[in-house]
Write a protein that holds these residues in place. Structure first.
Motif, PDB file in Angstrom:
ATOM      1  N   ILE A 100       3.963  -7.830   7.364  1.00  0.00           N
ATOM      2  CA  ILE A 100       4.501  -8.421   6.141  1.00  0.00           C
ATOM      3  C   ILE A 100       5.244  -7.352   5.355  1.00  0.00           C
ATOM      4  CG2 ILE A 100       3.966  -9.594   3.977  1.00  0.00           C
ATOM      5  CD1 ILE A 100       1.524 -10.786   5.323  1.00  0.00           C
ATOM      6  N   THR A 101       6.531  -7.556   5.121  1.00  0.00           N
ATOM      7  CA  THR A 101       7.325  -6.599   4.352  1.00  0.00           C
ATOM      8  C   THR A 101       7.402  -7.061   2.901  1.00  0.00           C
ATOM      9  OG1 THR A 101       9.502  -7.642   4.723  1.00  0.00           O
ATOM     10  CG2 THR A 101       8.691  -6.135   6.419  1.00  0.00           C
ATOM     11  N   ILE A 102       7.363  -6.085   2.002  1.00  0.00           N
ATOM     12  CA  ILE A 102       7.359  -6.358   0.560  1.00  0.00           C
ATOM     13  C   ILE A 102       8.419  -5.481  -0.089  1.00  0.00           C
ATOM     14  CG2 ILE A 102       5.941  -6.522  -1.506  1.00  0.00           C
ATOM     15  CD1 ILE A 102       3.466  -6.277   0.343  1.00  0.00           C
ATOM     16  N   HIS A 103       9.473  -6.083  -0.576  1.00  0.00           N
ATOM     17  CA  HIS A 103      10.563  -5.312  -1.185  1.00  0.00           C
ATOM     18  C   HIS A 103      10.143  -4.764  -2.547  1.00  0.00           C
ATOM     19  CE1 HIS A 103      11.535  -8.497  -4.092  1.00  0.00           C
ATOM     20  NE2 HIS A 103      11.478  -9.378  -3.094  1.00  0.00           N
ATOM     21  N   GLY A 104      11.019  -3.978  -3.131  1.00  0.00           N
ATOM     22  CA  GLY A 104      10.722  -3.353  -4.408  1.00  0.00           C
ATOM     23  C   GLY A 104      11.514  -3.944  -5.560  1.00  0.00           C
ATOM     24  N   VAL A 178       3.906  -3.673   4.814  1.00  0.00           N
ATOM     25  CA  VAL A 178       4.920  -2.617   4.790  1.00  0.00           C
ATOM     26  C   VAL A 178       5.702  -2.771   3.494  1.00  0.00           C
ATOM     27  CG1 VAL A 178       6.871  -1.564   5.977  1.00  0.00           C
ATOM     28  CG2 VAL A 178       5.071  -2.712   7.302  1.00  0.00           C
ATOM     29  N   GLY A 179       5.396  -1.925   2.516  1.00  0.00           N
ATOM     30  CA  GLY A 179       6.019  -2.057   1.210  1.00  0.00           C
ATOM     31  C   GLY A 179       7.010  -0.953   0.925  1.00  0.00           C
ATOM     32  N   ALA A 205       3.583   2.697   3.325  1.00  0.00           N
ATOM     33  CA  ALA A 205       4.204   2.808   2.008  1.00  0.00           C
ATOM     34  C   ALA A 205       5.504   3.601   2.114  1.00  0.00           C
ATOM     35  CB  ALA A 205       3.240   3.489   1.041  1.00  0.00           C
ATOM     36  N   LEU A 206       6.616   2.919   1.915  1.00  0.00           N
ATOM     37  CA  LEU A 206       7.930   3.530   2.071  1.00  0.00           C
ATOM     38  C   LEU A 206       8.461   3.966   0.712  1.00  0.00           C
ATOM     39  CD1 LEU A 206       9.328   0.912   4.621  1.00  0.00           C
ATOM     40  CD2 LEU A 206       8.119   3.068   5.087  1.00  0.00           C
TER      41      LEU A 206
END
Length: 378
Positions: A100-104, A178-179, A205-206
């Motif tokens: 699951i990707t989570i944008h900022g 994956v944020g 954490a990107l």
């Protein structure tokens, strides 16, 4: 006449239906024309948000979950928490890992960096890739206001994860969050809500956001215990990132010392110039998913040795030496590591060297503002 108005209304309804169907069938990939790249779109979205703030609605209703699998790699399928029939009709497969990707802040699901992550995972085989869109909260010029909503967004995401688990049997351990930026803290807050034995497999954490999060404790932001494994990748300590890497994750990778990224601005041509360093972590990680041993890294004695640029190989001058990698950044599946790490990158894609070596380079300051000013005067 009444007949003419009725006819016009019917035509408008048909046009709206056509546009709605077309939007749902849009192909989404990290390719020109298939993802949102225009800088003007970010500015336009922020301007619209000033006058169209969502009122009197729940946080959960503002979220959207877009599912992509090998069976629908470019055309999303929407998932709604609580809608079991929609879930059963989708291509979700509980036997496949969930990413699951989570944008900022200011992000949205249709952005190219989300496409890059999604394409990277699907290039590896069978995955359920879900892009969580929280753009209706994120597209706001006030980061303070955005930050105050992260906890409630995490609460909604945790409920969605329980919905998936309860109705498909997918293990929490096979779910990674994956944020990017503020999305990393949503991931961490979500992980805290899953009490043992319920534990997420990993949080990646990107470039975790700094800004308002710098003053928060581990219960209010990303922390090393929020999943079975937490890894952070830092590329912008100067402006938007968070320099407290070893307090956020079990393994922290400071790429190019966490300062000026060698390709910025802007090899990807998908972000504002001043955010190039900040988004670099996303593209590095996407490369590592495709090729897990692309980014060899050197373990350093402390975060201080990286921030001071004094971490080095066992002997010699760190500015010229090449030394064997102690670990590899990113990858799929996540391989647990501990400690703080340095690595350098190439100035053009592929950014990793793939030779199992760490090529020590002196730290360089971020050149983004300087370069952006020069461009405007050309």
């Amino acid at each position: 006449s009444v007949f003419s108005l009725s006819r016009l209304s019917g035509v408008i309804c048909i046009l709206v239906l056509i546009l709605t169907v077309a939007a749902s069938q849009r192909l989404f990939a990290y390719e020109r024309g298939k993802c949102d790249t225009a800088i003007s779109e970010v500015i336009e979205d922020l301007a619209k948000a000033l006058f169209h703030r969502p009122m009197h609605v729940t946080q959960a209703s503002l979220l959207q979950y877009d599912l992509y699998t090998p069976l629908n790699p470019q055309q999303r399928q929407l998932l709604h928490p609580g809608d079991v029939n929609m879930l059963k009709r989708s291509n979700f497969n509980a036997k496949w890992p969930v990413r699951i990707t989570i944008h900022g802040w200011t992000g949205k699901s249709s952005a190219c960096y989300n496409a890059a992550l999604k394409d990277a995972y699907l290039s590896r085989g069978n995955f359920n890739v879900i892009i969580m869109d929280w753009s209706r909260q994120a597209i706001d010029i006030s980061y303070v206001r955005v930050s105050k909503q992260l906890q409630s967004i995490a609460t909604s995401l945790a409920k969605f994860l329980r919905f998936l688990h309860d109705n498909t049997g997918v293990p929490y351990e096979s779910i990674y969050l994956v944020g990017h930026s503020a999305g990393t803290h949503i991931a961490g807050l979500t992980g805290k809500l899953l009490k043992p034995p319920e534990r997420l497999g990993a949080i990646i954490a990107l470039d975790p956001a700094g800004l308002t999060q710098l003053s928060l404790g581990p219960t209010e932001r990303l922390a090393p215990t929020d999943a079975l494994y937490v890894e952070s990748i830092h590329t912008d300590l100067k402006f938007f990132g968070n320099p407290t890497g070893n307090q956020l994750s079990q393994a922290a990778f400071l790429v190019n010392w966490g300062r000026g990224q060698t390709h910025c601005p802007n090899a990807t041509a998908t972000e504002l110039d001043f955010a190039c360093d900040h988004f670099s972590a996303v593209y590095y990680f996407a490369e590592s998913v495709r090729r897990p041993k692309l980014f060899g890294a050197l373990r350093c004695s402390s975060l201080k040795s990286i921030l001071s640029g004094t971490c080095s190989c066992k002997s010699g001058n760190h500015k010229t030496l090449t030394c064997p990698a102690d670990a590899f950044m990113g990858g799929e599946p996540a391989i647990p590591k501990k400690g703080v790490y340095y690595l350098s990158t190439r100035p053009k894609p592929p950014f990793g060297t793939a030779d199992g070596q760490v090529h020590m380079q002196p730290p360089i300051p971020s050149r983004i503002l300087e370069t952006s000013v020069k461009r405007r005067h050309i």
